[in-house]
Design an enzyme around this catalytic site. Structure first.
Site, PDB file in Angstrom:
ATOM      1  N   HIS A 193      -1.231  -6.454 -10.892  1.00  0.00           N
ATOM      2  CA  HIS A 193      -1.371  -6.420  -9.428  1.00  0.00           C
ATOM      3  C   HIS A 193      -1.320  -7.886  -8.973  1.00  0.00           C
ATOM      4  CE1 HIS A 193      -2.317  -5.151  -5.489  1.00  0.00           C
ATOM      5  NE2 HIS A 193      -3.421  -4.443  -5.698  1.00  0.00           N
ATOM      6  N   ARG A 219      -5.825  -1.386   1.581  1.00  0.00           N
ATOM      7  CA  ARG A 219      -5.717  -2.840   1.781  1.00  0.00           C
ATOM      8  C   ARG A 219      -4.334  -3.404   1.486  1.00  0.00           C
ATOM      9  NH1 ARG A 219     -10.414  -1.574   1.077  1.00  0.00           N
ATOM     10  NH2 ARG A 219      -9.418  -0.185  -0.385  1.00  0.00           N
ATOM     11  N   THR A 220      -3.788  -3.043   0.341  1.00  0.00           N
ATOM     12  CA  THR A 220      -2.551  -3.698  -0.088  1.00  0.00           C
ATOM     13  C   THR A 220      -1.432  -3.370   0.895  1.00  0.00           C
ATOM     14  OG1 THR A 220      -3.317  -3.437  -2.341  1.00  0.00           O
ATOM     15  CG2 THR A 220      -1.022  -4.080  -2.053  1.00  0.00           C
ATOM     16  N   ARG A 256       4.416  -0.149  -4.737  1.00  0.00           N
ATOM     17  CA  ARG A 256       3.313   0.285  -5.615  1.00  0.00           C
ATOM     18  C   ARG A 256       3.745   1.572  -6.293  1.00  0.00           C
ATOM     19  NH1 ARG A 256      -3.013   0.706  -4.216  1.00  0.00           N
ATOM     20  NH2 ARG A 256      -2.753  -1.514  -4.623  1.00  0.00           N
ATOM     21  N   LYS A 277      12.583  15.867  -4.295  1.00  0.00           N
ATOM     22  CA  LYS A 277      13.772  16.689  -4.614  1.00  0.00           C
ATOM     23  C   LYS A 277      14.351  16.290  -5.963  1.00  0.00           C
ATOM     24  CE  LYS A 277      14.922  16.269   0.270  1.00  0.00           C
ATOM     25  NZ  LYS A 277      15.819  15.483   1.140  1.00  0.00           N
TER      26      LYS A 277
HETATM   27  N1   CP Z   1      -7.261  -3.824  -3.759  1.00  0.00           N
HETATM   28  C1   CP Z   1      -6.391  -2.812  -3.595  1.00  0.00           C
HETATM   29  O1   CP Z   1      -5.347  -2.744  -4.256  1.00  0.00           O
HETATM   30  O2   CP Z   1      -6.780  -1.898  -2.648  1.00  0.00           O
HETATM   31  P1   CP Z   1      -5.904  -0.664  -2.153  1.00  0.00           P
HETATM   32  O3   CP Z   1      -5.778   0.274  -3.343  1.00  0.00           O
HETATM   33  O4   CP Z   1      -6.640  -0.075  -1.005  1.00  0.00           O
HETATM   34  O5   CP Z   1      -4.559  -1.199  -1.778  1.00  0.00           O
END
Ligand code: CP
Length: 303
Positions: A130, A52-53, A102, A81
């Protein structure tokens, strides 16, 4: 001023800035085709898996008319590397106007923001924060409840490692909520977040039985027990199925209750809940596109 600001922790945005993002997200939902960022390049660096993110950020970037560079598999990068995060960020900040990142390590996004020439948007750093998820959660709460004030919010599941609940708790603290934390002893809300609430005079209760809090809640925020955060898999096996929400459990809940979940789910929400009008998690994920359009447009100063 949001312009040129990194979004590393939800604390980086004031109450007014959070409300501005929610207002802009509603604007983008009503009119998603606004190519305000033609000519811009945005980097999407995912050192940890995501559906999703990453895809909602990339959809947001495309809808805004910008282009995306990046990776979703760290094994296809020079990190394998031995290239450091610092060098990677210095490089990419010479290529892009903004970096969405991320990373599995807590603090990685803050560190990246200190190395980067361009703003960083934290798309999740380990069990820490998040913040873009929090903003889409707040947009979802605001849309479904009509306001953000004085709500009763039950958080269920992995409250120890769950970065989404940590960020959401901090942001909602501007709006006089009452929290119900439901978790097994092994996954309780960490003390630092309870101290944060104590200092702000915000009420919370801790429970181990979800049934105790269901009749009270306006928002039921379910979370997955995150296998990837456990060093001892026996510990994971012990707690993984502690809470399962079934459709019949929603019968005696408030009419305005909505069930949220950052997703992915494993089995903590039974699929028989999906058709219940109180289930909101798939729409919540869609709201991520509009919210992330709002975040990017604000930081790049076109809204
Ligand atoms: N909600 C969320 O962070 O989903 P993903 O890990 O799929 O990005």
């Amino acid at each position: 001023m949001i312009k040129n600001k990194s979004l590393v922790s939800i604390n980086d945005f004031s109450k007014d800035e959070i409300l501005r993002i929610i207002e802009l997200a509603a604007d983008f939902e009503a009119n998603p085709d606004q190519p305000l960022l033609r000519g811009k390049v945005i980097a999407s660096l995912f050192f940890e898996p995501s559906t999703r993110t990453r895809l909602s950020f990339e959809t947001a970037i495309n809808r805004l008319g910008a282009r995306v560079i990046g990776f979703s598999d760290v094994n296809a990068t020079s990190a394998t590397k031995g290239e450091t995060l610092k060098d990677t960020i210095i490089m990419v900040s010479n290529y892009a106007d903004l970096i969405v990142m991320r990373h599995p390590l807590e603090g990685a996004a803050r560190y990246a923001s200190e190395q980067s020439r361009v703003p960083i948007v934290n798309a999740g750093d380990g069990a820490n924060q998040h913040p873009s998820q929090t903003l889409l959660d707040m947009f979802s709460i605001s849309k479904t409840q009509g306001h953000l004030d004085n709500l009763k919010i039950a958080m269920v599941g992995d409250l120890k490692y769950g970065r989404t609940v940590h960020s959401l708790l901090m942001a909602m603290s501007y709006f006089n909520p009452k929290f119900y934390f439901v978790a097994p002893d092994e996954l309780k809300m960490p003390q630092e977040y309870k101290t944060f609430l104590d200092e702000k005079g915000i009420e919370y209760e801790e429970h181990t039985d979800m049934a105790d809090v269901l009749p009270e809640a306006d928002i039921l925020y379910m979370t997955r027990v995150q296998k990837e955060r456990f060093s001892d898999l026996l510990e994971y096996e012990k707690v993984k199925n502690t809470y399962v929400l079934r459709n019949s459990m929603l019968d005696a809940t408030k009419p305005n209750l909505k069930v949220l979940h950052p997703l992915p789910r494993v089995n903590e929400i039974s699929t028989d809940v999906d058709q219940n009008p109180k289930a909101y998690y798939f729409k919540q994920a869609e709201n991520g596109v509009y919210t992330r359009m709002a975040i990017i447009a604000s930081i790049l100063g076109v809204k």
